[in-house]
Design an enzyme around this catalytic site. Sequence first.
Site, short mmCIF file in Angstrom:
data_model
loop_
_atom_site.label_atom_id
_atom_site.label_comp_id
_atom_site.label_asym_id
_atom_site.label_seq_id
_atom_site.Cartn_x
_atom_site.Cartn_y
_atom_site.Cartn_z
N TYR A 14 11.83 -3.63 -10.63
CA TYR A 14 10.54 -3.86 -9.98
C TYR A 14 9.72 -4.97 -10.65
O TYR A 14 8.67 -5.33 -10.14
CB TYR A 14 9.72 -2.56 -9.96
CG TYR A 14 10.38 -1.46 -9.16
CD1 TYR A 14 10.50 -1.55 -7.78
CD2 TYR A 14 10.91 -0.34 -9.79
CE1 TYR A 14 11.11 -0.55 -7.04
CE2 TYR A 14 11.53 0.66 -9.06
CZ TYR A 14 11.63 0.55 -7.69
OH TYR A 14 12.24 1.53 -6.96
N HIS A 19 4.02 -5.09 -5.91
CA HIS A 19 3.46 -3.80 -6.30
C HIS A 19 3.19 -3.72 -7.80
O HIS A 19 2.42 -2.88 -8.25
CB HIS A 19 4.43 -2.68 -5.89
CG HIS A 19 3.81 -1.56 -5.11
ND1 HIS A 19 2.54 -1.59 -4.58
CD2 HIS A 19 4.31 -0.34 -4.77
CE1 HIS A 19 2.29 -0.44 -3.95
NE2 HIS A 19 3.34 0.32 -4.05
N TYR A 64 5.99 6.06 -11.61
CA TYR A 64 6.15 5.39 -10.32
C TYR A 64 4.79 5.40 -9.62
O TYR A 64 3.94 6.25 -9.84
CB TYR A 64 7.26 5.98 -9.45
CG TYR A 64 8.61 5.71 -10.05
CD1 TYR A 64 9.29 4.53 -9.78
CD2 TYR A 64 9.19 6.62 -10.93
CE1 TYR A 64 10.51 4.26 -10.37
CE2 TYR A 64 10.41 6.37 -11.52
CZ TYR A 64 11.07 5.18 -11.24
OH TYR A 64 12.27 4.91 -11.84
N ASN A 66 3.41 6.04 -6.71
CA ASN A 66 2.82 7.10 -5.90
C ASN A 66 2.35 8.31 -6.70
O ASN A 66 1.68 9.19 -6.17
CB ASN A 66 3.79 7.55 -4.81
CG ASN A 66 4.06 6.45 -3.80
OD1 ASN A 66 3.43 5.39 -3.83
ND2 ASN A 66 4.99 6.69 -2.91
N ASN A 113 -1.13 4.05 -2.15
CA ASN A 113 -0.69 5.38 -2.58
C ASN A 113 -0.95 5.67 -4.05
O ASN A 113 -1.20 6.81 -4.43
CB ASN A 113 0.78 5.61 -2.23
CG ASN A 113 0.99 5.78 -0.75
OD1 ASN A 113 0.10 6.26 -0.03
ND2 ASN A 113 2.14 5.38 -0.25
#
EC number: 3.1.1.29
Length: 189
Positions: A14, A19, A64, A66, A113
């Site tokens: 990532y 994000h 993570y 969320n 989120n």
Amino acid sequence: MYLIVGLGNPERKYDGTRHNVGFEAIDAISKQFGIEVNHKEHKGIVGKGIINGKKVILVKPQTYMNLSGECVLPLTDYYEIDPSTEMVVISDDVSLSTGNIRVRKKGSAGGHNGLKNIINLLGTNEFPRIRVGVGECEGDMIAHVLGRYDAEDRERVDASMEKVIGAVELFLDGDLDAAMNKYNKKEEK
């Protein structure tokens, strides 16, 4: 003591995605002020130091995106942090042009989120946040936020880190109004 939280996803795959701009902001802040972010604590990687005479904890939640609140809530509890005045969260924003930032004293999750989870677990939306524009989505949202920037947008995001650092400094000085006046400019396309 102040908590500065940058949101992102923990795995290497990532790195460099839209994000993860919150993690990039923490990296920029840590480099600017010589604070190593390398200690595991409360489901996050943290670094403790001083910025402009204020004790800070820089945080990259490792839960993570969320589930970001699962890191933030225990930290606010353990360090007795008042989220409304002693915490700022840095996240990506798909409604802002790439590289623009928006500072807010409080507000909704705006469909994000990570912010939604923090709001749900803290039981309040009254905490400052700095949102970094990653460009509007023109298709699949997940593919967009987990995608990488082209060269031009990468430059814009890198340049935005100076604005993020400035906004964090104004937050630490207790002057969010000045941060909003300085950085919440009309969108630059």
